[in-house]
Design a protein around this motif. Sequence first.
Motif, PDB file in Angstrom:
ATOM      1  N   PHE A 176     -96.104   3.498  47.700  1.00  0.00           N
ATOM      2  CA  PHE A 176     -95.418   4.775  47.865  1.00  0.00           C
ATOM      3  C   PHE A 176     -96.203   5.881  47.174  1.00  0.00           C
ATOM      4  CE2 PHE A 176     -92.236   1.600  48.499  1.00  0.00           C
ATOM      5  CZ  PHE A 176     -91.390   2.131  49.467  1.00  0.00           C
ATOM      6  N   ARG A 177     -96.178   7.059  47.805  1.00  0.00           N
ATOM      7  CA  ARG A 177     -96.844   8.236  47.232  1.00  0.00           C
ATOM      8  C   ARG A 177     -96.034   9.477  47.598  1.00  0.00           C
ATOM      9  NH1 ARG A 177    -102.787   9.968  49.174  1.00  0.00           N
ATOM     10  NH2 ARG A 177    -101.666   9.966  51.128  1.00  0.00           N
ATOM     11  N   ALA A 178     -95.868  10.385  46.629  1.00  0.00           N
ATOM     12  CA  ALA A 178     -95.206  11.665  46.885  1.00  0.00           C
ATOM     13  C   ALA A 178     -96.167  12.569  47.644  1.00  0.00           C
ATOM     14  CB  ALA A 178     -94.783  12.323  45.577  1.00  0.00           C
ATOM     15  N   ALA A 179     -95.663  13.178  48.707  1.00  0.00           N
ATOM     16  CA  ALA A 179     -96.467  14.102  49.520  1.00  0.00           C
ATOM     17  C   ALA A 179     -95.696  15.409  49.636  1.00  0.00           C
ATOM     18  CB  ALA A 179     -96.716  13.497  50.899  1.00  0.00           C
ATOM     19  N   PHE A 180     -96.348  16.512  49.305  1.00  0.00           N
ATOM     20  CA  PHE A 180     -95.684  17.809  49.321  1.00  0.00           C
ATOM     21  C   PHE A 180     -96.114  18.617  50.530  1.00  0.00           C
ATOM     22  CE2 PHE A 180     -95.448  16.439  44.961  1.00  0.00           C
ATOM     23  CZ  PHE A 180     -94.131  16.728  44.650  1.00  0.00           C
ATOM     24  N   GLY A 181     -95.136  19.266  51.161  1.00  0.00           N
ATOM     25  CA  GLY A 181     -95.392  20.085  52.339  1.00  0.00           C
ATOM     26  C   GLY A 181     -95.885  21.473  51.976  1.00  0.00           C
ATOM     27  N   ALA A 182     -96.005  22.290  52.991  1.00  0.00           N
ATOM     28  CA  ALA A 182     -96.553  23.638  52.820  1.00  0.00           C
ATOM     29  C   ALA A 182     -95.493  24.666  52.438  1.00  0.00           C
ATOM     30  CB  ALA A 182     -97.253  24.073  54.105  1.00  0.00           C
ATOM     31  N   GLU A 183     -94.220  24.354  52.660  1.00  0.00           N
ATOM     32  CA  GLU A 183     -93.170  25.337  52.381  1.00  0.00           C
ATOM     33  C   GLU A 183     -92.632  25.177  50.971  1.00  0.00           C
ATOM     34  OE1 GLU A 183     -90.110  25.727  55.304  1.00  0.00           O
ATOM     35  OE2 GLU A 183     -91.499  25.255  56.924  1.00  0.00           O
ATOM     36  N   GLY A 184     -92.660  26.254  50.198  1.00  0.00           N
ATOM     37  CA  GLY A 184     -92.152  26.232  48.840  1.00  0.00           C
ATOM     38  C   GLY A 184     -93.248  25.979  47.825  1.00  0.00           C
ATOM     39  N   LEU A 185     -92.861  26.056  46.555  1.00  0.00           N
ATOM     40  CA  LEU A 185     -93.789  25.900  45.439  1.00  0.00           C
ATOM     41  C   LEU A 185     -93.879  24.426  45.054  1.00  0.00           C
ATOM     42  CD1 LEU A 185     -95.508  27.581  43.424  1.00  0.00           C
ATOM     43  CD2 LEU A 185     -93.503  27.624  41.936  1.00  0.00           C
ATOM     44  N   ALA A 186     -95.090  23.893  45.004  1.00  0.00           N
ATOM     45  CA  ALA A 186     -95.326  22.481  44.678  1.00  0.00           C
ATOM     46  C   ALA A 186     -95.981  22.375  43.307  1.00  0.00           C
ATOM     47  CB  ALA A 186     -96.230  21.843  45.735  1.00  0.00           C
ATOM     48  N   PRO A 187     -95.940  21.175  42.699  1.00  0.00           N
ATOM     49  CA  PRO A 187     -96.642  20.994  41.427  1.00  0.00           C
ATOM     50  C   PRO A 187     -98.115  21.397  41.551  1.00  0.00           C
ATOM     51  CG  PRO A 187     -95.259  19.096  41.886  1.00  0.00           C
ATOM     52  CD  PRO A 187     -95.234  19.962  43.119  1.00  0.00           C
ATOM     53  N   GLY A 188     -98.599  22.113  40.549  1.00  0.00           N
ATOM     54  CA  GLY A 188     -99.984  22.578  40.552  1.00  0.00           C
ATOM     55  C   GLY A 188    -100.178  23.950  41.168  1.00  0.00           C
ATOM     56  N   GLU A 189     -99.145  24.497  41.797  1.00  0.00           N
ATOM     57  CA  GLU A 189     -99.232  25.832  42.389  1.00  0.00           C
ATOM     58  C   GLU A 189     -98.522  26.835  41.491  1.00  0.00           C
ATOM     59  OE1 GLU A 189     -99.172  24.457  47.070  1.00  0.00           O
ATOM     60  OE2 GLU A 189     -97.386  25.360  46.235  1.00  0.00           O
ATOM     61  N   SER A 190     -98.780  28.119  41.722  1.00  0.00           N
ATOM     62  CA  SER A 190     -98.080  29.173  40.986  1.00  0.00           C
ATOM     63  C   SER A 190     -97.740  30.305  41.938  1.00  0.00           C
ATOM     64  CB  SER A 190     -98.927  29.686  39.820  1.00  0.00           C
ATOM     65  OG  SER A 190    -100.106  30.301  40.301  1.00  0.00           O
TER      66      SER A 190
END
Length: 170
Positions: A56-70
Motif C-alpha cells: 500500500f502507498r498513499a497517493a495524492f491528487g492534484a486538487e487541494g494542498l498535499a504534504p510538501g506543498e505550500s
Amino acid sequence: MPAASPQGETVNQVAVPTYTPEEAAAQAWTTQIFTKPGVDIRPVGNTTLTGLPTYFRAAFGAEGLAPGESVTTTVLGHTVTIRPASALYTYHYGDGTNHGPTPDPGGVYPSGGVTHTYARKGAVNTRIDVTLTGEFRIGGGAWQPIPGSTTVAGTPEQLTVAILQSRLHH
C-alpha cells in the motif's frame, strides 16, 4: 451621516478589529482544502491473493494542498503562507484491521514498508487517512508551528482478494 453614540457624541470612525498573525494562520489552516489521499495498491489491477503480501502507498491528487506543498493567501489582513509539515497515515485494509498512525506513506514492491496479507477472499474497501500538522509564516518570515492537526479521510478503493488454487490434471 455619522452615527451618534449613546452619550450623544458623533462617532466618525468604526473600530476595525485587529487580528494576530497566529489568528490569521489558524483561519487559513482551518479553511484550507487539503487533498484526499488515495490508495495505490500493488499488485496492480486492484486484485490480490490470500496469503501473499499486498503493498500500500498513499497517493495524492492534484486538487487541494498535499504534504510538501505550500499556499500563500491574505487572511484577516495578513499575508500567510501555510504548509503541511508532517503527516501520519492510518491504513484501513477493509477486513477489519488497520495499521497506524505511522509516518510511513507506504511504497511499492519490493521495498514498500506497508504491507498486509489477507486471510479470506472477497471484496474489501481500503482507505488511507492522513493526519497533518502544519507550519505558517507571515510575509516570508520564519516558519512557526500551527497548533493542532487536521485529519483528512482518504478516498476508498475497492480491492478484490482471490484465492490461488492449484489444480492437478490427469
